[in-house]
Design a protein around this motif. Sequence first.
Motif, short mmCIF file in Angstrom:
data_model
loop_
_atom_site.label_atom_id
_atom_site.label_comp_id
_atom_site.label_asym_id
_atom_site.label_seq_id
_atom_site.Cartn_x
_atom_site.Cartn_y
_atom_site.Cartn_z
N CYS A 1 -8.21 -84.60 93.63
CA CYS A 1 -6.94 -83.64 94.02
C CYS A 1 -5.79 -84.63 93.48
O CYS A 1 -5.96 -86.05 93.23
CB CYS A 1 -7.06 -84.11 95.81
N VAL B 1 -8.13 -79.92 92.56
CA VAL B 1 -7.51 -79.50 93.90
C VAL B 1 -6.25 -80.39 93.46
O VAL B 1 -5.78 -81.81 92.90
CB VAL B 1 -8.11 -80.22 95.17
N ALA C 1 -3.89 -84.85 100.58
CA ALA C 1 -4.70 -84.62 99.90
C ALA C 1 -5.91 -86.02 99.65
O ALA C 1 -6.83 -85.99 99.60
CB ALA C 1 -3.93 -85.56 98.17
N SER D 1 -2.87 -81.35 95.11
CA SER D 1 -2.03 -81.17 97.04
C SER D 1 -0.47 -80.57 96.43
O SER D 1 0.56 -81.47 95.68
CB SER D 1 -2.12 -82.74 97.61
#
Length: 143
Positions: free
Chosen positions: A83, A103, A72, A105
Amino acid sequence: MKISIGNDHAGPAYKQAIVKYLEEKGHTVTNYGTDSFDSVDYPDFAHKVGTDIDEGKADLGIVICGSGNGIAMTANKHQGVRCALCWTKEIAELARQHNDANVVSIPARFTSIEQAIAIVEAFLNTAFEGGRHQNRVNKITCA
């Protein structure tokens, strides 16, 4: 939707299950992750996902490593990436609703594959609320 995914040696089984889920839902997946449990460097895969976000080649990204932290941190070095490290579907929903994360993680050593798929599902199916959150999101990016 176009989704890029990357993982290190902690996440091959997670990635395979997530890619299968995504493809069954009709998404186009670009796979940058390793399929081996041999040690590799997570930044190599995070940068590829981050570049796809920066260049508009992917709408969303998924990154997976043991703790979810290192991958991340690396993804967040990309200007267009937001993220979020998520270990529950509720956190994934909030990351999308409040932070417009693009995004996710996933910490493979702290979630099951079933939890990871639930996280991805929540991440994909939750919209950014905008409103009071937009000004905060605008302040995330460094110029």
